[in-house]
Design a protein around this motif. Structure first.
Motif, PDB file in Angstrom:
ATOM      1  N   LEU A 173     -51.560  60.741 142.850  1.00  0.00           N
ATOM      2  CA  LEU A 173     -51.683  61.049 141.426  1.00  0.00           C
ATOM      3  C   LEU A 173     -50.337  61.460 140.840  1.00  0.00           C
ATOM      4  CD1 LEU A 173     -55.057  63.041 141.421  1.00  0.00           C
ATOM      5  CD2 LEU A 173     -54.659  60.735 140.521  1.00  0.00           C
ATOM      6  N   SER A 174     -49.555  62.196 141.615  1.00  0.00           N
ATOM      7  CA  SER A 174     -48.210  62.597 141.157  1.00  0.00           C
ATOM      8  C   SER A 174     -47.324  61.371 140.950  1.00  0.00           C
ATOM      9  CB  SER A 174     -47.563  63.537 142.173  1.00  0.00           C
ATOM     10  OG  SER A 174     -48.281  64.735 142.282  1.00  0.00           O
ATOM     11  N   ALA A 175     -47.360  60.458 141.918  1.00  0.00           N
ATOM     12  CA  ALA A 175     -46.554  59.239 141.804  1.00  0.00           C
ATOM     13  C   ALA A 175     -47.003  58.412 140.610  1.00  0.00           C
ATOM     14  CB  ALA A 175     -46.659  58.427 143.097  1.00  0.00           C
ATOM     15  N   GLY A 176     -48.320  58.295 140.417  1.00  0.00           N
ATOM     16  CA  GLY A 176     -48.837  57.516 139.294  1.00  0.00           C
ATOM     17  C   GLY A 176     -48.442  58.108 137.952  1.00  0.00           C
ATOM     18  N   ALA A 177     -48.464  59.443 137.848  1.00  0.00           N
ATOM     19  CA  ALA A 177     -48.070  60.092 136.596  1.00  0.00           C
ATOM     20  C   ALA A 177     -46.606  59.818 136.272  1.00  0.00           C
ATOM     21  CB  ALA A 177     -48.311  61.595 136.696  1.00  0.00           C
ATOM     22  N   THR A 178     -45.757  59.780 137.296  1.00  0.00           N
ATOM     23  CA  THR A 178     -44.337  59.477 137.074  1.00  0.00           C
ATOM     24  C   THR A 178     -44.160  58.068 136.526  1.00  0.00           C
ATOM     25  OG1 THR A 178     -43.720  60.965 138.895  1.00  0.00           O
ATOM     26  CG2 THR A 178     -42.073  59.361 138.175  1.00  0.00           C
ATOM     27  N   VAL A 179     -44.901  57.112 137.063  1.00  0.00           N
ATOM     28  CA  VAL A 179     -44.821  55.726 136.592  1.00  0.00           C
ATOM     29  C   VAL A 179     -45.282  55.627 135.141  1.00  0.00           C
ATOM     30  CG1 VAL A 179     -45.739  53.399 136.899  1.00  0.00           C
ATOM     31  CG2 VAL A 179     -45.073  54.740 138.893  1.00  0.00           C
ATOM     32  N   VAL A 180     -46.384  56.292 134.808  1.00  0.00           N
ATOM     33  CA  VAL A 180     -46.892  56.270 133.432  1.00  0.00           C
ATOM     34  C   VAL A 180     -45.869  56.900 132.480  1.00  0.00           C
ATOM     35  CG1 VAL A 180     -48.685  57.147 131.886  1.00  0.00           C
ATOM     36  CG2 VAL A 180     -49.309  56.267 134.135  1.00  0.00           C
ATOM     37  N   GLY A 181     -45.238  57.994 132.910  1.00  0.00           N
ATOM     38  CA  GLY A 181     -44.220  58.627 132.085  1.00  0.00           C
ATOM     39  C   GLY A 181     -43.051  57.697 131.799  1.00  0.00           C
ATOM     40  N   LEU A 182     -42.618  56.960 132.814  1.00  0.00           N
ATOM     41  CA  LEU A 182     -41.540  55.988 132.608  1.00  0.00           C
ATOM     42  C   LEU A 182     -41.955  54.914 131.619  1.00  0.00           C
ATOM     43  CD1 LEU A 182     -40.071  55.526 136.204  1.00  0.00           C
ATOM     44  CD2 LEU A 182     -38.769  56.129 134.164  1.00  0.00           C
ATOM     45  N   ALA A 183     -43.185  54.437 131.724  1.00  0.00           N
ATOM     46  CA  ALA A 183     -43.678  53.391 130.822  1.00  0.00           C
ATOM     47  C   ALA A 183     -43.685  53.885 129.369  1.00  0.00           C
ATOM     48  CB  ALA A 183     -45.078  52.950 131.248  1.00  0.00           C
ATOM     49  N   ILE A 184     -44.133  55.118 129.161  1.00  0.00           N
ATOM     50  CA  ILE A 184     -44.157  55.685 127.806  1.00  0.00           C
ATOM     51  C   ILE A 184     -42.743  55.865 127.275  1.00  0.00           C
ATOM     52  CG2 ILE A 184     -44.781  57.724 126.457  1.00  0.00           C
ATOM     53  CD1 ILE A 184     -47.170  58.087 128.359  1.00  0.00           C
ATOM     54  N   LEU A 185     -41.844  56.343 128.144  1.00  0.00           N
ATOM     55  CA  LEU A 185     -40.457  56.544 127.732  1.00  0.00           C
ATOM     56  C   LEU A 185     -39.838  55.243 127.232  1.00  0.00           C
ATOM     57  CD1 LEU A 185     -37.875  58.370 127.692  1.00  0.00           C
ATOM     58  CD2 LEU A 185     -37.422  57.522 129.998  1.00  0.00           C
ATOM     59  N   PHE A 186     -39.990  54.164 127.997  1.00  0.00           N
ATOM     60  CA  PHE A 186     -39.391  52.889 127.622  1.00  0.00           C
ATOM     61  C   PHE A 186     -40.075  52.267 126.405  1.00  0.00           C
ATOM     62  CE2 PHE A 186     -37.607  52.876 131.984  1.00  0.00           C
ATOM     63  CZ  PHE A 186     -36.284  52.593 131.655  1.00  0.00           C
ATOM     64  N   SER A 187     -41.345  52.566 126.197  1.00  0.00           N
ATOM     65  CA  SER A 187     -42.047  51.974 125.053  1.00  0.00           C
ATOM     66  C   SER A 187     -41.524  52.498 123.720  1.00  0.00           C
ATOM     67  CB  SER A 187     -43.555  52.240 125.162  1.00  0.00           C
ATOM     68  OG  SER A 187     -43.831  53.632 125.041  1.00  0.00           O
ATOM     69  N   GLY A 188     -40.840  53.649 123.739  1.00  0.00           N
ATOM     70  CA  GLY A 188     -40.303  54.189 122.494  1.00  0.00           C
ATOM     71  C   GLY A 188     -38.828  53.946 122.295  1.00  0.00           C
ATOM     72  N   CYS A 189     -38.243  53.078 123.111  1.00  0.00           N
ATOM     73  CA  CYS A 189     -36.781  52.868 123.069  1.00  0.00           C
ATOM     74  C   CYS A 189     -36.264  52.510 121.687  1.00  0.00           C
ATOM     75  CB  CYS A 189     -36.394  51.757 124.057  1.00  0.00           C
ATOM     76  SG  CYS A 189     -36.299  52.298 125.769  1.00  0.00           S
ATOM     77  N   ARG A 190     -37.020  51.680 120.965  1.00  0.00           N
ATOM     78  CA  ARG A 190     -36.509  51.184 119.682  1.00  0.00           C
ATOM     79  C   ARG A 190     -36.447  52.275 118.612  1.00  0.00           C
ATOM     80  NH1 ARG A 190     -41.692  49.699 120.462  1.00  0.00           N
ATOM     81  NH2 ARG A 190     -43.228  49.950 118.779  1.00  0.00           N
ATOM     82  N   PHE A 191     -37.071  53.420 118.871  1.00  0.00           N
ATOM     83  CA  PHE A 191     -37.085  54.486 117.874  1.00  0.00           C
ATOM     84  C   PHE A 191     -36.040  55.574 118.143  1.00  0.00           C
ATOM     85  CE2 PHE A 191     -41.643  53.154 118.164  1.00  0.00           C
ATOM     86  CZ  PHE A 191     -41.687  52.486 116.948  1.00  0.00           C
ATOM     87  N   TYR A 192     -35.504  55.632 119.363  1.00  0.00           N
ATOM     88  CA  TYR A 192     -34.649  56.762 119.739  1.00  0.00           C
ATOM     89  C   TYR A 192     -33.266  56.663 119.123  1.00  0.00           C
ATOM     90  CZ  TYR A 192     -38.188  57.135 123.447  1.00  0.00           C
ATOM     91  OH  TYR A 192     -39.360  57.218 124.142  1.00  0.00           O
ATOM     92  N   ARG A 193     -32.698  57.800 118.873  1.00  0.00           N
ATOM     93  CA  ARG A 193     -31.286  57.902 118.491  1.00  0.00           C
ATOM     94  C   ARG A 193     -30.501  58.231 119.752  1.00  0.00           C
ATOM     95  NH1 ARG A 193     -30.478  62.580 114.512  1.00  0.00           N
ATOM     96  NH2 ARG A 193     -31.540  61.129 113.107  1.00  0.00           N
ATOM     97  N   TYR A 194     -29.526  57.408 120.081  1.00  0.00           N
ATOM     98  CA  TYR A 194     -28.754  57.581 121.312  1.00  0.00           C
ATOM     99  C   TYR A 194     -27.370  58.131 120.980  1.00  0.00           C
ATOM    100  CZ  TYR A 194     -32.410  54.477 122.998  1.00  0.00           C
ATOM    101  OH  TYR A 194     -33.625  53.920 123.278  1.00  0.00           O
TER     102      TYR A 194
END
Length: 549
Positions: free
Chosen positions: A210-231
């Protein structure tokens, strides 16, 4: 909007597209990412003491010491990640790279919990003793490598400055910090209940999965918002500039400090215009900005960067120096948390954990009370107390006051801990078990103290640190927590060598004396904090109070 992949120096979007990025549209992505990644790290760390005792036959106090080292190392990666982010890769790249490495470590722990040859056989209980086989060097190596890789997750904390960069107003950044901490603690509550229950009563492999799966989901959410972030693109190591100030000041130690501002090198700001600043205090460092023959080129730029610095660089170093005493008080402020978060598990294992006729509370799940009271305190302060304070006084409560209250509450938690442990020992020696819920008041007080000091310290160091060191300033809050875990390891080691307070069977010891000792250290530290806070003068937050609150 110009697209760019933010993994290489945060990308290079145009000024127009960059101006449109950021804002509250990024908030859900950041909050969800923090929640998932916290589930990932909390799922394997929160129950690690019990895992080592039950699955690797590690003695109880040794398991506590290893747990403290792991937590300290995890938080050290927070600072390392921040330095790399500020200097080279940027926050986004550090965030996803550290998540991938952590995922690999959790997978190794998962394999160790499911493959029999990767751990020793269970202990055999034979009256009147218990026979346990110590894990082999190879088995311990697998455990330690897994924990080491998974500990890199500490660098995920760069999501705090990454998220703060999405907002222009410091008031919104403060709100973001509060909600990020709230999200972290809510996620930790889930790990302290659901995942720990799965590990104790279903299987360790499923819990780590479950810990490993949560990390993968977190990465997916992070990348899904790439177009909105200010870098924010890193500009090279800001520490190099600070080091140059020290070297230049030493090389010019025989130069007299001039009075006229024209004799100092101002440099240029990001727009190419002459930077405006004034020199304050620490006059010995001012020599680094004194212009001498041959220090500059004909175009006005620096010819010898290790002999001449800008006034801004000199002032940046002074800001860091002024914050060091306040930062140092955070180590002993967090030591009670480190002591409490590890030893309460050993206490709970000896207490009556029955909740009704059919359910036994997992020992590590008592952490839920610390985790509940921290976000509840943050909500109460952010939505009720602080706004009311602002209406009455016309200003937002300064962070130093909030942190000071945290000092007092945390110290009081040690008093309660000592009194409860003293009572537990008396009952244990009469062969009676106290209810595990006697631990709730001390855990609740620690949580309330964290609710005051964590957002307060995050705000203080983010706003007061130089602009180029924002990520590092935020990470310093985590750093003193990490050092507190190492201090707790040292403290427990000294106590074990010089007293009989902490035997393997804590019923034969005097853990209450350790709690009184930590209270004494916290009290002395609070006095030092009061002196530091009284002497400190706000800089960045003075502007925040005037313009945004």
């Amino acid at each position: 909007m110009e697209s760019s992949f933010p993994g290489d120096g945060e990308g290079t979007p145009s000024r127009a597209s960059e101006h449109k990025r950021g804002g509250w549209i990024t908030f859900p992505f950041m909050l969800a990412t923090v929640a998932c990644m916290t589930l990932g790290i909390g799922g394997w760390t929160n129950n690690l003491i019990v895992y080592m005792i039950e699955e690797f036959n590690v003695e109880s106090i040794d398991a506590v010491q290893i747990w403290n080292i792991v937590n300290g190392s995890t938080i050290m990666f927070t600072l390392l990640g921040a330095i790399i982010a500020d200097s080279f890769l940027g926050n986004f790249a550090v965030l996803w790279i550290s998540s991938v490495i952590s995922f690999l470590g959790i997978i190794l722990l998962l394999l160790g919990s499911t493959i029999d040859t990767m751990r020793p056989p269970p202990c055999v209980v034979t009256s009147p003793s218990t026979k346990c086989i110590t894990a082999s060097k190879l088995q311990f190596a697998g455990l330690y490598v897994g924990m080491g890789l998974a500990s890199v997750a500490g660098a995920q904390r760069v999501i705090s400055p990454l998220g703060a960069d999405q907002f222009d107003k410091p008031k919104h950044q403060v709100t973001f910090f509060n909600w990020i901490i709230f999200s972290m603690y809510v996620a930790y509550c889930v790990t302290a209940t659901v995942i720990i229950y799965v590990e104790n009563d279903v299987s360790w492999g499923l819990g780590f999965g479950l810990s490993a799966g949560a990390t993968v989901v977190g990465l997916a959410i992070l990348f899904s918002g790439c177009r909105f972030y200010r870098y924010v693109k890193p500009k090279g190591s800001p520490f190099l500039g600070l080091a140059r100030v020290v070297v230049a000041a030493i090389r010019k130690r025989n130069v007299s400090v001039p009075i006229r501002s024209e004799d100092y090198y101002r440099g240029a700001d990001d727009r190419g215009t002459i930077a405006a600043t004034t020199l304050t205090g620490f006059k010995c460092l001012n020599r680094a900005a004194v212009k001498a023959e041959g220090d500059t080129k004909p175009d006005g730029s620096i010819a010898k960067p290790w002999k001449l610095c800008t006034m801004r660089q000199v002032e940046d170093l002074k800001i860091v120096i002024r914050l060091v005493p306040l930062w140092s008080t955070g180590i002993l402020l967090s030591t009670p948390l480190a002591i409490q978060a590890s030893l309460f598990v050993l206490q709970a294992l000896t207490m009556d954990r029955r909740l009704g006729p059919h359910f036994t509370v997992p020992a590590a799940s008592m952490l839920i009370f610390l985790l509940i009271f921290t976000p509840l305190t943050i909500i109460f302060l952010d939505r009720l107390l602080y706004p009311a304070w602002q209406k009455l006084t016309g200003r937002f409560p300064p962070p130093l006051q909030r942190v000071g209250i945290g000092h007092v509450v945390v110290a009081l938690s040690m008093v309660v801990s000592a009194l409860v442990e003293s009572k537990r020992l008396k009952e244990a020696r009469k062969h009676r078990s106290m209810s595990v819920f006697w631990l709730v008041p001390q855990l609740a007080l620690i949580g309330i103290g964290e609710g005051f000091q964590l957002p307060g310290n995050s705000t203080l160091f983010y706003q007061e640190f130089p602009a180029e060191l924002k990520s590092t300033g935020t990470a310093l809050v985590s750093l003193f927590v990490g050092l507190a875990y190492y201090v707790s390891v040292l403290l427990v080691s000294v106590v074990r060598r010089s007293t009989r307070w902490l035997p393997n069977d804590i019923n034969d010891g005097r853990m209450d004396n350790l709690y009184w000792l930590v209270f004494g250290l916290a009290a002395v530290n609070f006095v030092f904090y009061l002196v530091c806070a009284w002497l400190y003068k706000y800089r960045g937050l003075a502007r925040v109070a005037a313009e945004n609150y």
